[in-house]
Write a protein that holds these residues in place. Structure first.
Motif, mmCIF file in Angstrom:
data_model
loop_
_atom_site.group_PDB
_atom_site.id
_atom_site.type_symbol
_atom_site.label_atom_id
_atom_site.label_comp_id
_atom_site.label_asym_id
_atom_site.label_seq_id
_atom_site.Cartn_x
_atom_site.Cartn_y
_atom_site.Cartn_z
ATOM 1 N N LEU A 23 0.827 -1.202 0.000
ATOM 2 C CA LEU A 23 0.000 0.000 0.000
ATOM 3 C C LEU A 23 0.866 1.258 0.000
ATOM 4 O O LEU A 23 0.604 2.210 -0.738
ATOM 5 N N ALA A 24 1.927 1.244 0.785
ATOM 6 C CA ALA A 24 2.833 2.397 0.841
ATOM 7 C C ALA A 24 3.541 2.592 -0.491
ATOM 8 O O ALA A 24 3.598 3.715 -1.014
ATOM 9 N N ALA A 25 4.085 1.525 -1.068
ATOM 10 C CA ALA A 25 4.800 1.633 -2.350
ATOM 11 C C ALA A 25 3.872 2.165 -3.435
ATOM 12 O O ALA A 25 4.244 3.074 -4.200
ATOM 13 N N LYS A 26 2.673 1.640 -3.497
ATOM 14 C CA LYS A 26 1.707 2.099 -4.492
ATOM 15 C C LYS A 26 1.393 3.583 -4.280
ATOM 16 O O LYS A 26 1.337 4.361 -5.234
ATOM 17 N N GLY A 27 1.225 3.976 -3.035
ATOM 18 C CA GLY A 27 0.942 5.373 -2.730
ATOM 19 C C GLY A 27 2.063 6.303 -3.147
ATOM 20 O O GLY A 27 1.814 7.367 -3.734
ATOM 21 N N TYR A 28 3.301 5.901 -2.887
ATOM 22 C CA TYR A 28 4.437 6.733 -3.289
ATOM 23 C C TYR A 28 4.468 6.894 -4.812
ATOM 24 O O TYR A 28 4.691 7.987 -5.329
ATOM 25 N N TYR A 29 4.240 5.797 -5.530
ATOM 26 C CA TYR A 29 4.264 5.878 -6.990
ATOM 27 C C TYR A 29 3.069 6.652 -7.538
ATOM 28 O O TYR A 29 3.174 7.300 -8.582
ATOM 29 N N GLU A 30 1.956 6.635 -6.854
ATOM 30 C CA GLU A 30 0.819 7.466 -7.273
ATOM 31 C C GLU A 30 1.157 8.951 -7.102
ATOM 32 O O GLU A 30 0.748 9.774 -7.918
ATOM 33 N N VAL A 111 10.190 -2.707 -5.877
ATOM 34 C CA VAL A 111 10.458 -1.598 -4.960
ATOM 35 C C VAL A 111 10.773 -2.187 -3.581
ATOM 36 O O VAL A 111 9.871 -2.665 -2.893
ATOM 37 N N PRO A 112 12.036 -2.186 -3.164
ATOM 38 C CA PRO A 112 12.369 -2.665 -1.821
ATOM 39 C C PRO A 112 11.840 -1.684 -0.776
ATOM 40 O O PRO A 112 12.070 -0.477 -0.883
ATOM 41 N N MET A 113 11.141 -2.208 0.211
ATOM 42 C CA MET A 113 10.540 -1.375 1.255
ATOM 43 C C MET A 113 11.093 -1.793 2.610
ATOM 44 O O MET A 113 11.259 -2.986 2.884
ATOM 45 N N VAL A 114 11.370 -0.806 3.447
ATOM 46 C CA VAL A 114 11.832 -1.053 4.808
ATOM 47 C C VAL A 114 10.914 -0.326 5.779
ATOM 48 O O VAL A 114 10.369 0.730 5.453
ATOM 49 N N GLU A 115 10.754 -0.894 6.953
ATOM 50 C CA GLU A 115 9.909 -0.296 7.969
ATOM 51 C C GLU A 115 10.769 0.583 8.872
ATOM 52 O O GLU A 115 11.809 0.166 9.360
ATOM 53 N N GLN A 116 10.331 1.835 9.046
ATOM 54 C CA GLN A 116 11.036 2.794 9.877
ATOM 55 C C GLN A 116 9.997 3.417 10.813
ATOM 56 O O GLN A 116 9.127 4.149 10.342
ATOM 57 N N ALA A 117 10.066 3.101 12.084
ATOM 58 C CA ALA A 117 9.154 3.661 13.077
ATOM 59 C C ALA A 117 7.689 3.464 12.697
ATOM 60 O O ALA A 117 6.875 4.369 12.801
ATOM 61 N N GLY A 118 7.361 2.277 12.194
ATOM 62 C CA GLY A 118 5.987 1.941 11.867
ATOM 63 C C GLY A 118 5.510 2.389 10.500
ATOM 64 O O GLY A 118 4.368 2.176 10.144
ATOM 65 N N TYR A 120 6.374 2.290 6.289
ATOM 66 C CA TYR A 120 7.182 1.672 5.239
ATOM 67 C C TYR A 120 7.672 2.736 4.276
ATOM 68 O O TYR A 120 6.915 3.598 3.844
ATOM 69 N N GLN A 121 8.967 2.658 3.967
ATOM 70 C CA GLN A 121 9.592 3.576 3.042
ATOM 71 C C GLN A 121 10.397 2.800 2.017
ATOM 72 O O GLN A 121 10.808 1.659 2.259
ATOM 73 N N MET A 122 10.667 3.451 0.889
ATOM 74 C CA MET A 122 11.447 2.828 -0.178
ATOM 75 C C MET A 122 12.923 2.849 0.197
ATOM 76 O O MET A 122 13.417 3.849 0.686
ATOM 77 N N ARG A 123 13.579 1.741 -0.028
ATOM 78 C CA ARG A 123 15.012 1.659 0.258
ATOM 79 C C ARG A 123 15.787 2.227 -0.889
ATOM 80 O O ARG A 123 15.517 2.131 -2.001
#
Length: 123
Positions: A23-30, A111-118, A120-123
């Motif tokens: 969901l986060a990766a899709k949102g960033y790309y949107e 898209v590699p994603m990592v969790e940072q303080a709850g 998800y962000q792109m690596r």
């Protein structure tokens, strides 16, 4: 509702980490498709601590990429999640997105994603 608020909401419903990362990766790309480059770049892990010059260079590179995609493929028209896989060794989730272009071609990206303080962000 912002991406972080949406992530919190879905987290309460028992959504898996892979679903949250997707969901986060899709949102960033949107954001990228909408021309919201700063919002897209907010999804890059560690970028908040980078210098202003480096962030500006990344923003310029992102704009140039989108101009190239527009010229070659008539832009990105759709972003869909294909799948996601957890890599427990590298502590990341690989989200596979399918980008649909204006010329009716498609491309799957990882898209590699990592969790940072709850979050998800792109690596």
């Amino acid at each position: 509702m912002g991406l972080i608020g949406l992530m919190s909401l879905v987290g309460c419903r028992g959504v898996t980490a892979e679903e949250q990362a997707s969901l986060a990766a899709k949102g960033y790309y949107e954001h990228l498709v909408a021309g919201e480059y700063d919002a897209y770049l907010e999804g890059v892990s560690g970028l908040s601590s980078a210098s202003a010059d480096y962030r500006q260079q990344l923003r310029l590179g992102t704009e140039q990429y989108m101009k190239r995609v527009e010229a070659l493929h008539q832009g990105i028209k759709t972003v869909e999640v294909s799948s996601a896989r957890t890599d427990s060794t590298l502590h990341c989730i690989y989200v596979f997105l399918t980008l649909g272009f204006g010329d009716n071609t498609k491309e799957e990206i990882c898209v590699p994603m990592v969790e940072q303080a709850g979050v998800y962000q792109m690596r």
